[in-house]
Design an enzyme around this catalytic site. Structure first.
Site, PDB file in Angstrom:
ATOM      1  N   CYS A  89      -1.606  -1.266   3.115  1.00 47.27           N
ATOM      2  CA  CYS A  89      -1.159  -0.495   1.950  1.00 47.27           C
ATOM      3  C   CYS A  89       0.104  -1.061   1.310  1.00 47.27           C
ATOM      4  O   CYS A  89       0.367  -0.817   0.138  1.00 47.27           O
ATOM      5  CB  CYS A  89      -0.938   0.966   2.328  1.00 47.27           C
ATOM      6  SG  CYS A  89      -2.431   1.808   2.904  1.00 47.27           S
ATOM      7  N   HIS A 336      -3.876   6.230  -4.809  1.00 55.35           N
ATOM      8  CA  HIS A 336      -3.298   5.162  -3.990  1.00 55.35           C
ATOM      9  C   HIS A 336      -4.263   3.977  -3.962  1.00 55.35           C
ATOM     10  O   HIS A 336      -5.063   3.839  -3.043  1.00 55.35           O
ATOM     11  CB  HIS A 336      -3.061   5.724  -2.584  1.00 55.35           C
ATOM     12  CG  HIS A 336      -2.620   4.747  -1.550  1.00 55.35           C
ATOM     13  ND1 HIS A 336      -1.996   3.549  -1.846  1.00 55.35           N
ATOM     14  CD2 HIS A 336      -2.714   4.789  -0.188  1.00 55.35           C
ATOM     15  CE1 HIS A 336      -1.715   2.919  -0.712  1.00 55.35           C
ATOM     16  NE2 HIS A 336      -2.161   3.640   0.299  1.00 55.35           N
ATOM     17  N   CYS A 366       3.889   3.596   4.423  1.00 57.13           N
ATOM     18  CA  CYS A 366       3.205   3.345   5.686  1.00 57.13           C
ATOM     19  C   CYS A 366       2.050   2.382   5.442  1.00 57.13           C
ATOM     20  O   CYS A 366       1.490   2.315   4.346  1.00 57.13           O
ATOM     21  CB  CYS A 366       2.717   4.640   6.310  1.00 57.13           C
ATOM     22  SG  CYS A 366       1.618   5.617   5.259  1.00 57.13           S
TER      23      CYS A 366
END
Length: 380
Positions: A89, A336, A366
């Site tokens: 991510c 996201h 994260c």
């Protein structure tokens, strides 16, 4: 001494999965953002030394080094190279770190950092879809970690460890939508958007105005039958891209570019890969220690809203002022897009700092495998 400054930061409006960008190839999505960065800054693409591009699912439409393909699709000279990064991510936040390191060390003078993810065209888990190529976790990893990592289960573990109730998580999710709506209505994102031709999308698509605790209460837990994590307090699956132009103060002056912020400090940290989502806590501590700044000197935080417990646990552990945590909303409200999120968050942070005179900003997120990047920006 050489430094690293950001002289341009743009992003797409974030699209819902199967939404406005459903038929836009991720290389084209990236190319339009690169063109938008050139148009915004007036940079001659021929002076760009490298394009460093984050992308998580590097298969199918995101294979064969999307950084290089996007630069060529954008019309950049063939002399401009590109490389693609996967730190899950945090991929495009890591792209920024690599770009900053390249210009500070003198390996490059001008670098574009950013990333993309089309979660519509290349679904999450696509790189693991064909068992003929084997599972990502080999025998030695599985021997050390017999419980296969799962982000949703990790979110449940974070909520349990920090004692967050479902109502607390849902209240945070409602706040994310409310803050996003207020930011969109105030035009906070207008100057950073690159609109993708033919899509008609002019603002982040995921926002659900009027989201309430009553609405969220009707959603079923997604990972445990008696759990607290559901679709409404998790990040949305999305498509999007962002890009930043990074150089030195000296080179910016030579090219007639105005530095917006300096990359003050950057750090990366590892954490438990099973709970997976707590990395921003040690990454923030490492960045603050290196910077010499205290948490109270930071005026804005972008902590990716992968799941509501992530920023909430981070806030408890750091003692950061809640009003400065994701003041423009976050991924729960707008989505996201994995490899693009780091650049999108940084673009939001840069413009928020410039628009509101915020001296220092911090971003962290994260990452799969139990990691996190943390970046401190300084307003110029």
């Amino acid at each position: 001494m050489r430094d690293a400054v950001i002289v341009g930061a743009v992003r797409t409006p974030i699209g819902r999965r199967n939404g406005a960008y459903a038929n836009v190839h991720p290389i084209d999505l990236s190319a339009y953002v690169l063109q938008g960065l050139v148009n915004k800054t007036g940079i001659d693409p021929a002076v760009i030394d490298d394009v460093i591009w984050g992308c998580v699912q590097q298969v199918g439409g995101q294979s064969l080094n999307p950084a290089r393909l996007a630069a060529l699709a954008a019309g950049f000279p063939e002399t401009v190279p590109g490389t693609s990064v996967d730190r899950q991510c945090g991929s495009s936040q890591q792209s920024v770190h690599f770009a900053a390191a390249a210009v500070v060390s003198g390996q490059c003078d001008v670098v574009v950092a950013g990333g993309v993810e089309s979660m519509t065209m290349v679904p999450m888990g696509a790189s693991m879809a064909d068992p003929a190529y084997g599972a990502p976790y080999g025998p030695l990893f599985s021997q050390r970690y017999p419980d296969e990592p799962n982000q949703g289960v990790g979110a449940e573990m974070v909520a349990e460890k920090w004692g967050f109730s479902r109502s607390q998580l849902d209240e945070y999710a409602v706040q994310s939508h409310e803050r996003t709506a207020a930011a969109i209505d105030a035009g906070a994102f207008t100057e950073q958007y690159v609109e993708i031709p033919g899509t008609g999308l002019t603002v982040d698509q995921g926002l659900r105005r009027g989201t309430s605790l009553d609405v969220l209460a009707g959603l079923k837990p997604a990972f445990k039958s008696d759990g607290v994590i559901h679709a409404g307090n998790s990040s949305q699956i999305s498509d999007g891209s962002g890009a930043l132009l990074i150089t030195t103060s000296e080179k910016a002056a030579e090219l007639g570019l105005k530095p917006l912020v300096r990359l003050h400090t950057f750090a990366v940290a590892g954490s438990d890969p099973v709970i997976m989502l707590t990395g921003p806590i040690p990454a923030t501590a490492k960045a603050l220690a290196r910077s010499g700044l205290s948490i109270n000197e930071i005026g804005a935080f972008e902590i990716n809203e992968a799941f509501a417990p992530v920023p909430l646990a981070w806030q408890v552990e750091t003692g950061a002022d809640p009003k400065n945590l994701n003041p423009l909303g976050g991924a729960i409200a707008v989505g996201h897009p994995l490899g693009g999120s780091g650049a999108i968050l940084m673009t939001r942070l840069v413009h928020n700092m410039v628009d509101n005179g915020i001296q220092y900003g911090l971003q962290s997120m994260c990452e799969g495998g139990g990691m996190a990047n943390a970046t401190i920006l300084e307003l110029l």
